[in-house]
Design a protein around this motif. Structure first.
Motif, PDB file in Angstrom:
ATOM      1  N   LEU A 106       0.838  -1.207   0.000  1.00  0.00           N
ATOM      2  CA  LEU A 106       0.000   0.000   0.000  1.00  0.00           C
ATOM      3  C   LEU A 106       0.871   1.255   0.000  1.00  0.00           C
ATOM      4  O   LEU A 106       0.644   2.185  -0.778  1.00  0.00           O
ATOM      5  CB  LEU A 106      -0.933  -0.001   1.217  1.00  0.00           C
ATOM      6  N   LEU A 107       1.881   1.273   0.884  1.00  0.00           N
ATOM      7  CA  LEU A 107       2.753   2.448   0.964  1.00  0.00           C
ATOM      8  C   LEU A 107       3.525   2.659  -0.332  1.00  0.00           C
ATOM      9  O   LEU A 107       3.741   3.794  -0.761  1.00  0.00           O
ATOM     10  CB  LEU A 107       3.710   2.318   2.144  1.00  0.00           C
ATOM     11  N   GLU A 112       5.684   7.882  -1.045  1.00  0.00           N
ATOM     12  CA  GLU A 112       6.323   8.318   0.198  1.00  0.00           C
ATOM     13  C   GLU A 112       5.510   9.435   0.850  1.00  0.00           C
ATOM     14  O   GLU A 112       4.980  10.314   0.182  1.00  0.00           O
ATOM     15  CB  GLU A 112       7.737   8.829  -0.119  1.00  0.00           C
ATOM     16  N   GLY A 113       5.395   9.369   2.164  1.00  0.00           N
ATOM     17  CA  GLY A 113       4.678  10.396   2.897  1.00  0.00           C
ATOM     18  C   GLY A 113       3.208  10.093   3.120  1.00  0.00           C
ATOM     19  O   GLY A 113       2.524  10.849   3.804  1.00  0.00           O
ATOM     20  N   HIS A 114       2.699   9.009   2.509  1.00  0.00           N
ATOM     21  CA  HIS A 114       1.290   8.656   2.718  1.00  0.00           C
ATOM     22  C   HIS A 114       1.064   8.295   4.181  1.00  0.00           C
ATOM     23  O   HIS A 114       1.826   7.553   4.775  1.00  0.00           O
ATOM     24  CB  HIS A 114       0.879   7.480   1.827  1.00  0.00           C
ATOM     25  N   VAL A 115       0.016   8.823   4.766  1.00  0.00           N
ATOM     26  CA  VAL A 115      -0.352   8.528   6.145  1.00  0.00           C
ATOM     27  C   VAL A 115      -1.420   7.442   6.123  1.00  0.00           C
ATOM     28  O   VAL A 115      -2.450   7.598   5.457  1.00  0.00           O
ATOM     29  CB  VAL A 115      -0.878   9.787   6.865  1.00  0.00           C
ATOM     30  N   ILE A 116      -1.149   6.361   6.834  1.00  0.00           N
ATOM     31  CA  ILE A 116      -2.090   5.240   6.885  1.00  0.00           C
ATOM     32  C   ILE A 116      -3.348   5.671   7.639  1.00  0.00           C
ATOM     33  O   ILE A 116      -3.262   6.217   8.742  1.00  0.00           O
ATOM     34  CB  ILE A 116      -1.466   4.018   7.589  1.00  0.00           C
ATOM     35  N   THR A 117      -4.495   5.424   7.037  1.00  0.00           N
ATOM     36  CA  THR A 117      -5.775   5.810   7.632  1.00  0.00           C
ATOM     37  C   THR A 117      -6.508   4.563   8.131  1.00  0.00           C
ATOM     38  O   THR A 117      -6.178   3.443   7.730  1.00  0.00           O
ATOM     39  CB  THR A 117      -6.656   6.512   6.587  1.00  0.00           C
ATOM     40  N   PRO A 118      -7.516   4.754   8.977  1.00  0.00           N
ATOM     41  CA  PRO A 118      -8.347   3.607   9.384  1.00  0.00           C
ATOM     42  C   PRO A 118      -8.949   2.881   8.176  1.00  0.00           C
ATOM     43  O   PRO A 118      -9.079   1.662   8.177  1.00  0.00           O
ATOM     44  CB  PRO A 118      -9.424   4.237  10.261  1.00  0.00           C
ATOM     45  N   ALA A 119      -9.295   3.619   7.135  1.00  0.00           N
ATOM     46  CA  ALA A 119      -9.840   2.994   5.924  1.00  0.00           C
ATOM     47  C   ALA A 119      -8.803   2.088   5.260  1.00  0.00           C
ATOM     48  O   ALA A 119      -9.144   1.024   4.735  1.00  0.00           O
ATOM     49  CB  ALA A 119     -10.321   4.065   4.947  1.00  0.00           C
ATOM     50  N   ASP A 120      -7.532   2.514   5.265  1.00  0.00           N
ATOM     51  CA  ASP A 120      -6.456   1.676   4.720  1.00  0.00           C
ATOM     52  C   ASP A 120      -6.369   0.361   5.499  1.00  0.00           C
ATOM     53  O   ASP A 120      -6.258  -0.715   4.907  1.00  0.00           O
ATOM     54  CB  ASP A 120      -5.103   2.395   4.793  1.00  0.00           C
ATOM     55  N   VAL A 121      -6.403   0.460   6.824  1.00  0.00           N
ATOM     56  CA  VAL A 121      -6.317  -0.730   7.676  1.00  0.00           C
ATOM     57  C   VAL A 121      -7.509  -1.641   7.423  1.00  0.00           C
ATOM     58  O   VAL A 121      -7.358  -2.862   7.262  1.00  0.00           O
ATOM     59  CB  VAL A 121      -6.201  -0.343   9.167  1.00  0.00           C
TER      60      VAL A 121
END
Length: 142
Positions: A106-107, A112-121
């Motif tokens: 995913l990253l 680079e710099g993407h912030v993992i969100t609850p939706a990603d999880v």
């Protein structure tokens, strides 16, 4: 199988005998300690430090209720025979490795710099649930 290890006196520690169970991947469970420990043969280089930090459910935002659930789950697991504990631990390791792999993918895709969100999880968990088969089901363990 439970083994007894005899430790020599070393750097301020007295000699002692400890009861242990050897696990996979050069790890052992000291029956007097809560955490599994790494081991090596004499003359080998020390193992590298772990790659990732481990967070508890409460640290990930589950709050106090999640921490209580986590503690109860660990107490219940410790009541099981060591063979069953090892089977659960191996399944957990497989799931954790799968999650980390999906997270890396995913990253890499988001940049680079993407912030993992609850939706990603949620998306990763949904993918993992959809890709499992009966042999990956922890409920199928002895």
């Amino acid at each position: 199988q439970v083994w007894e290890l005899e430790y020599d006196a070393m750097e301020g520690f007295a000699p002692e005998t400890r009861r242990v169970v050897f696990l996979a991947n050069r790890r052992l469970q000291d029956l007097q300690e809560e955490d599994a420990l790494q081991w090596k043969l004499p003359g080998e280089a020390p193992p590298p430090p772990p790659e990732e930090a481990v967070l508890t459910l409460s640290e990930m935002g589950g709050g106090e209720e999640a921490a209580v659930d986590e503690e109860e789950a660990l107490r219940e697991l410790k009541r099981k025979p060591i063979v069953q504990q090892q089977a659960y631990a191996q399944q957990y390791r497989l799931l954790a490795d799968m999650f980390k792999s999906q997270l890396r993918d995913l990253l890499q895709a988001k940049g680079e710099g993407h912030v993992i969100t609850p939706a990603d999880v949620d998306s990763i968990v949904t993918q993992m649930k959809g890709s499992g088969d009966a042999s990956d089901d922890p409920a199928a363990l002895p």
